[in-house]
Scaffold this motif. Structure first.
Motif, PDB file in Angstrom:
ATOM      1  N   HIS A 120       0.831  -1.203   0.000  1.00 32.32           N
ATOM      2  CA  HIS A 120       0.000   0.000   0.000  1.00 32.32           C
ATOM      3  C   HIS A 120       0.868   1.257   0.000  1.00 32.32           C
ATOM      4  O   HIS A 120       0.629   2.186  -0.786  1.00 32.32           O
ATOM      5  N   GLU A 121       1.874   1.288   0.861  1.00 30.81           N
ATOM      6  CA  GLU A 121       2.744   2.463   0.919  1.00 30.81           C
ATOM      7  C   GLU A 121       3.547   2.616  -0.368  1.00 30.81           C
ATOM      8  O   GLU A 121       3.727   3.734  -0.864  1.00 30.81           O
ATOM      9  N   HIS A 124       1.534   4.302  -3.123  1.00 30.64           N
ATOM     10  CA  HIS A 124       1.471   5.768  -3.146  1.00 30.64           C
ATOM     11  C   HIS A 124       2.567   6.349  -4.040  1.00 30.64           C
ATOM     12  O   HIS A 124       2.339   7.313  -4.772  1.00 30.64           O
ATOM     13  N   GLU A 175      -6.146   6.603  -1.420  1.00 34.27           N
ATOM     14  CA  GLU A 175      -6.051   5.431  -0.547  1.00 34.27           C
ATOM     15  C   GLU A 175      -6.580   4.170  -1.237  1.00 34.27           C
ATOM     16  O   GLU A 175      -5.989   3.100  -1.135  1.00 34.27           O
ATOM     17  N   ALA A 178      -4.053   3.038  -3.784  1.00 29.76           N
ATOM     18  CA  ALA A 178      -2.922   2.368  -3.143  1.00 29.76           C
ATOM     19  C   ALA A 178      -3.310   0.967  -2.673  1.00 29.76           C
ATOM     20  O   ALA A 178      -2.503   0.035  -2.736  1.00 29.76           O
ATOM     21  N   ASP A 179      -4.552   0.802  -2.213  1.00 24.91           N
ATOM     22  CA  ASP A 179      -5.035  -0.532  -1.824  1.00 24.91           C
ATOM     23  C   ASP A 179      -5.051  -1.476  -3.019  1.00 24.91           C
ATOM     24  O   ASP A 179      -4.694  -2.656  -2.910  1.00 24.91           O
ATOM     25  N   ALA A 182      -1.572  -2.433  -3.841  1.00 24.33           N
ATOM     26  CA  ALA A 182      -1.082  -3.316  -2.782  1.00 24.33           C
ATOM     27  C   ALA A 182      -1.509  -4.762  -3.013  1.00 24.33           C
ATOM     28  O   ALA A 182      -0.738  -5.699  -2.780  1.00 24.33           O
ATOM     29  N   ALA A 197      -5.480  -7.745   3.787  1.00 21.41           N
ATOM     30  CA  ALA A 197      -6.431  -6.638   3.897  1.00 21.41           C
ATOM     31  C   ALA A 197      -7.280  -6.725   5.158  1.00 21.41           C
ATOM     32  O   ALA A 197      -7.981  -5.764   5.497  1.00 21.41           O
ATOM     33  N   ARG A 219     -12.809  -0.221   1.593  1.00 20.13           N
ATOM     34  CA  ARG A 219     -11.450  -0.621   1.227  1.00 20.13           C
ATOM     35  C   ARG A 219     -11.359  -2.134   1.029  1.00 20.13           C
ATOM     36  O   ARG A 219     -10.703  -2.604   0.086  1.00 20.13           O
TER      37      ARG A 219
END
Length: 244
Positions: A120-121, A124, A175, A178-179, A182, A197, A219
């Protein structure tokens, strides 16, 4: 106008750090915290497996960027007083930094959650969210300054308010993007994105968190749809392209 833009830029550079919105863990129920040493060790072990995948995905989208743009640094914030958190920043050398603080690491239940949040990070950076957020902040600051100045107020107040609003204007969208990324990264690294998740199950929707992050149910639904796309491609003998 030029003076206002310059003032807005100066204010934003002074106030903003190159970071994505953090991923705080706010538990609806008490979380059994693991010991620090093994938690940090597990993080570095999983990151060593996930980072090359994230880097490969990043380079597939940003071949023309400097090599450091996709070379993720892995760090741990060891301050035990900080609430559980993970975030992505940009270092002075232009390389992306993914930092998990120690309480975030202690809250993870398995490697799948570590891999998913790391992805996820990284997502970004791949989606260039920091750049887009800064552009939104600048646009909002300029517009806010103009509107307040036209109304006879202090333009600097408008710059501050407009910049804050602009910076959050697409935060929930970012967000979810990014999910999605991920889920692809975790799967390609050999982890189960659906299990990863489930970290969202421990997140409650405080007003502060919902200001920048979508509800946990949204999410998880986004990740489930992405996993379905990934699995459909696998059943057909292929690999789903990373898209968000």
């Amino acid at each position: 106008m030029r003076k206002l833009i310059a003032a807005a830029t100066t204010a934003l550079l002074a106030a903003c750090t190159s970071t994505t919105d953090p991923v705080p863990q706010q538990s609806a129920a008490p979380v059994a915290m693991r010991d620090t040493q093994s938690s940090v060790s597990d993080y570095y072990r999983v990151a060593a497996r996930v980072e090359p995948v994230a880097e490969s995905v990043c380079r597939s989208f940003h071949a023309n960027k400097p090599r450091g743009f996709c070379d993720f640094q892995v760090k741990v914030n060891t301050d035990p007083s900080q609430p559980a958190n993970a975030y992505q920043t940009i270092g002075a050398d232009g390389r992306p930094i993914i930092t998990f603080n120690v309480n975030m690491l202690r809250s993870f239940r398995n490697d799948h959650e570590i891999a998913f949040v790391f992805g996820h990070e990284a997502g970004h950076q791949i989606a260039r969210h920091i750049e887009q957020t800064q552009a939104n902040q600048l646009a909002g600051a300029v517009l806010g300054g103009i509107l307040v100045a036209v109304g006879g107020g202090d333009a600097r107040v408008g710059v501050d308010i407009g910049g804050a609003i602009g910076g959050r204007s697409y935060s929930k969208k970012f967000e979810l993007e990014a999910d999605t990324i991920a889920a692809h990264i975790a799967d390609r690294a050999g982890y189960n994105a659906a299990i990863g998740a489930r970290t969202f199950e421990r997140t409650r929707g405080s007003s502060a968190l919902l200001a920048t992050h979508p509800p946990s149910t949204q999410r998880m639904s986004q990740v489930a749809r992405t996993i379905q796309t990934i699995n459909t491609a696998k059943s057909q003998g292929g690999r789903a392209p990373v898209a968000w």
